[in-house]
Design a protein around this motif. Structure first.
Motif, mmCIF file in Angstrom:
data_model
loop_
_atom_site.group_PDB
_atom_site.id
_atom_site.type_symbol
_atom_site.label_atom_id
_atom_site.label_comp_id
_atom_site.label_asym_id
_atom_site.label_seq_id
_atom_site.Cartn_x
_atom_site.Cartn_y
_atom_site.Cartn_z
ATOM 1 N N VAL A 18 0.836 -1.198 0.000
ATOM 2 C CA VAL A 18 0.000 0.000 0.000
ATOM 3 C C VAL A 18 0.872 1.249 0.000
ATOM 4 O O VAL A 18 1.862 1.334 0.733
ATOM 5 C CB VAL A 18 -0.922 0.019 1.241
ATOM 6 C CG1 VAL A 18 -1.712 1.323 1.305
ATOM 7 C CG2 VAL A 18 -1.866 -1.177 1.229
ATOM 8 N N LEU A 19 0.467 2.224 -0.808
ATOM 9 C CA LEU A 19 1.076 3.554 -0.791
ATOM 10 C C LEU A 19 -0.014 4.558 -0.455
ATOM 11 O O LEU A 19 -1.049 4.613 -1.127
ATOM 12 C CB LEU A 19 1.694 3.894 -2.149
ATOM 13 C CG LEU A 19 2.253 5.316 -2.300
ATOM 14 C CD1 LEU A 19 3.422 5.550 -1.347
ATOM 15 C CD2 LEU A 19 2.685 5.577 -3.745
ATOM 16 N N ASP A 20 0.213 5.358 0.588
ATOM 17 C CA ASP A 20 -0.753 6.372 1.019
ATOM 18 C C ASP A 20 -0.193 7.749 0.673
ATOM 19 O O ASP A 20 0.816 8.181 1.239
ATOM 20 C CB ASP A 20 -1.000 6.242 2.524
ATOM 21 C CG ASP A 20 -2.148 7.115 3.010
ATOM 22 O OD1 ASP A 20 -2.766 7.809 2.177
ATOM 23 O OD2 ASP A 20 -2.424 7.101 4.224
ATOM 24 N N LEU A 21 -0.850 8.435 -0.258
ATOM 25 C CA LEU A 21 -0.415 9.760 -0.692
ATOM 26 C C LEU A 21 -1.025 10.819 0.215
ATOM 27 O O LEU A 21 -2.238 10.876 0.383
ATOM 28 C CB LEU A 21 -0.846 10.005 -2.142
ATOM 29 C CG LEU A 21 -0.345 8.998 -3.175
ATOM 30 C CD1 LEU A 21 -0.908 9.330 -4.552
ATOM 31 C CD2 LEU A 21 1.177 8.974 -3.213
ATOM 32 N N GLY A 22 -0.166 11.678 0.784
ATOM 33 C CA GLY A 22 -0.662 12.643 1.754
ATOM 34 C C GLY A 22 -1.114 11.927 3.010
ATOM 35 O O GLY A 22 -2.235 12.109 3.485
ATOM 36 N N CYS A 23 -0.226 11.114 3.564
ATOM 37 C CA CYS A 23 -0.600 10.177 4.636
ATOM 38 C C CYS A 23 -0.769 10.839 5.995
ATOM 39 O O CYS A 23 -1.175 10.179 6.953
ATOM 40 C CB CYS A 23 0.425 9.056 4.730
ATOM 41 S SG CYS A 23 2.103 9.608 5.151
ATOM 42 N N GLY A 24 -0.442 12.143 6.107
ATOM 43 C CA GLY A 24 -0.596 12.821 7.387
ATOM 44 C C GLY A 24 0.280 12.208 8.463
ATOM 45 O O GLY A 24 1.457 11.920 8.236
ATOM 46 N N LYS A 25 -0.297 11.974 9.629
ATOM 47 C CA LYS A 25 0.456 11.412 10.751
ATOM 48 C C LYS A 25 0.558 9.889 10.692
ATOM 49 O O LYS A 25 1.125 9.276 11.587
ATOM 50 C CB LYS A 25 -0.190 11.840 12.067
ATOM 51 C CG LYS A 25 -0.184 13.349 12.280
ATOM 52 C CD LYS A 25 -0.905 13.727 13.563
ATOM 53 C CE LYS A 25 -0.926 15.245 13.750
ATOM 54 N NZ LYS A 25 -1.651 15.629 14.987
ATOM 55 N N SER A 76 3.869 -1.086 -8.795
ATOM 56 C CA SER A 76 4.650 -1.339 -7.581
ATOM 57 C C SER A 76 3.783 -1.678 -6.370
ATOM 58 O O SER A 76 4.270 -2.286 -5.420
ATOM 59 C CB SER A 76 5.508 -0.114 -7.236
ATOM 60 O OG SER A 76 6.522 0.088 -8.188
ATOM 61 N N PHE A 77 2.514 -1.272 -6.389
ATOM 62 C CA PHE A 77 1.656 -1.438 -5.219
ATOM 63 C C PHE A 77 0.333 -2.102 -5.598
ATOM 64 O O PHE A 77 -0.136 -1.991 -6.729
ATOM 65 C CB PHE A 77 1.375 -0.080 -4.566
ATOM 66 C CG PHE A 77 2.611 0.627 -4.100
ATOM 67 C CD1 PHE A 77 3.166 0.352 -2.859
ATOM 68 C CD2 PHE A 77 3.241 1.560 -4.918
ATOM 69 C CE1 PHE A 77 4.316 0.993 -2.441
ATOM 70 C CE2 PHE A 77 4.391 2.206 -4.503
ATOM 71 C CZ PHE A 77 4.936 1.926 -3.264
ATOM 72 N N ASP A 78 -0.257 -2.751 -4.609
ATOM 73 C CA ASP A 78 -1.603 -3.287 -4.794
ATOM 74 C C ASP A 78 -2.642 -2.175 -4.698
ATOM 75 O O ASP A 78 -3.643 -2.184 -5.420
ATOM 76 C CB ASP A 78 -1.892 -4.362 -3.741
ATOM 77 C CG ASP A 78 -0.963 -5.552 -3.862
ATOM 78 O OD1 ASP A 78 -0.925 -6.150 -4.952
ATOM 79 O OD2 ASP A 78 -0.262 -5.872 -2.886
ATOM 80 N N TYR A 79 -2.398 -1.223 -3.782
ATOM 81 C CA TYR A 79 -3.327 -0.114 -3.579
ATOM 82 C C TYR A 79 -2.545 1.191 -3.438
ATOM 83 O O TYR A 79 -1.524 1.234 -2.748
ATOM 84 C CB TYR A 79 -4.152 -0.304 -2.300
ATOM 85 C CG TYR A 79 -4.967 -1.571 -2.255
ATOM 86 C CD1 TYR A 79 -6.267 -1.610 -2.748
ATOM 87 C CD2 TYR A 79 -4.433 -2.737 -1.706
ATOM 88 C CE1 TYR A 79 -7.011 -2.779 -2.698
ATOM 89 C CE2 TYR A 79 -5.165 -3.906 -1.655
ATOM 90 C CZ TYR A 79 -6.457 -3.923 -2.153
ATOM 91 O OH TYR A 79 -7.187 -5.085 -2.108
ATOM 92 N N VAL A 80 -3.064 2.233 -4.071
ATOM 93 C CA VAL A 80 -2.554 3.587 -3.860
ATOM 94 C C VAL A 80 -3.736 4.430 -3.397
ATOM 95 O O VAL A 80 -4.786 4.457 -4.045
ATOM 96 C CB VAL A 80 -1.934 4.178 -5.136
ATOM 97 C CG1 VAL A 80 -1.404 5.583 -4.863
ATOM 98 C CG2 VAL A 80 -0.809 3.281 -5.648
ATOM 99 N N ILE A 81 -3.564 5.115 -2.265
ATOM 100 C CA ILE A 81 -4.675 5.801 -1.598
ATOM 101 C C ILE A 81 -4.455 7.307 -1.617
ATOM 102 O O ILE A 81 -3.349 7.794 -1.362
ATOM 103 C CB ILE A 81 -4.796 5.313 -0.137
ATOM 104 C CG1 ILE A 81 -5.072 3.803 -0.106
ATOM 105 C CG2 ILE A 81 -5.888 6.079 0.607
ATOM 106 C CD1 ILE A 81 -4.871 3.180 1.265
ATOM 107 N N LEU A 82 -5.529 8.038 -1.898
ATOM 108 C CA LEU A 82 -5.532 9.501 -1.820
ATOM 109 C C LEU A 82 -6.810 9.900 -1.090
ATOM 110 O O LEU A 82 -7.892 9.915 -1.670
ATOM 111 C CB LEU A 82 -5.489 10.117 -3.224
ATOM 112 C CG LEU A 82 -5.413 11.639 -3.300
ATOM 113 C CD1 LEU A 82 -4.049 12.137 -2.822
ATOM 114 C CD2 LEU A 82 -5.667 12.119 -4.728
ATOM 115 N N SER A 83 -6.699 10.206 0.203
ATOM 116 C CA SER A 83 -7.899 10.442 1.012
ATOM 117 C C SER A 83 -8.048 11.918 1.375
ATOM 118 O O SER A 83 -7.130 12.536 1.911
ATOM 119 C CB SER A 83 -7.864 9.592 2.294
ATOM 120 O OG SER A 83 -6.770 9.945 3.110
#
Length: 213
Positions: A18-25, A76-83
């Motif tokens: 998983v890659l979290d874009l703008g993952c914050g804290k 490269s990732f199964d999931y890329v997240i932009l929340s």
């Protein structure tokens, strides 16, 4: 953890990358690591939040997501997240294309600008709406995109992006509780969550390297 992040977490398979874009804290990354044994990675532009992520033992890059995603190989990732960030992105088409280049599935969430409370404020007050979810005045808001559920569906259709899942929710900005909206979501949903993928023939092969270069 925020209610929208709980919904997003429910869409993530155990043991995935998983890659979290703008993952914050790093709340979502930490939850996924502990509960779903994911191999997680984040990108965050706020230096203080990056430090907090590192202190929690998370792998997070300090930088601009528009620049840093270029260094990852296709698939490269199964999931890329932009929340809750799409409405602040200068070039949404570019970042969504990048998400679907480097990930098998892209998960996007954003505040709905067509919620009934916003419509009523425009109708009755003739002023730019201010709500708990969108608490800014027109002159100091970081939100540069006005997005509705219908607009986003249309965007995906025009770009040939497949919507694998769409979930409309009602919750306050940082609340841990909320509900899924099934009745008239275009009127009553405060946030939309979409799981996206390229058509099968266009999906790049998965990469094995998380490294940059």
């Amino acid at each position: 953890m925020r209610f929208d992040l709980q919904i997003i977490a429910s869409l993530i398979a155990d043991g995935s990358r998983v890659l979290d874009l703008g993952c914050g804290k790093g709340d979502l990354l930490q939850y996924l690591r502990e509960k779903k044994r994911v191999e997680g990675f984040g990108i965050e532009i706020d230096e203080h939040e990056v430090i907090e992520c590192v202190e929690r033992g998370l792998s997070v890059l300090h930088g601009d997501m528009n620049e840093e995603t270029r260094d990852f190989a296709d698939g490269s990732f199964d999931y890329v997240i932009l929340s809750q960030t799409l409405q602040q992105v200068f070039d949404p088409e570019k970042i969504i294309d990048e998400m679907l280049r480097i990930g098998r599935t892209g998960i996007v969430s954003f505040p709905c600008f067509n919620h009934i409370a916003i419509k009523l404020q425009l109708l009755l007050k003739s002023r730019a709406p201010v709500t708990e979810e969108l608490p800014y005045e027109w002159y100091n808001t970081p939100n540069i995109r006005v997005i509705t559920l219908r607009d986003f569906r249309g965007f995906c259709a025009r770009r040939g992006i497949r919507i694998n899942n769409e979930i409309a929710i009602s919750t306050h900005h940082r609340d841990e509780t909320g509900q899924v909206v099934r009745f008239l979501p275009d009127w009553f949903a405060k946030y939309g969550i979409f799981a996206l993928a390229r058509p099968a023939g266009e999906m790049p092969r998965a990469g094995r390297d998380f490294g940059r270069g």
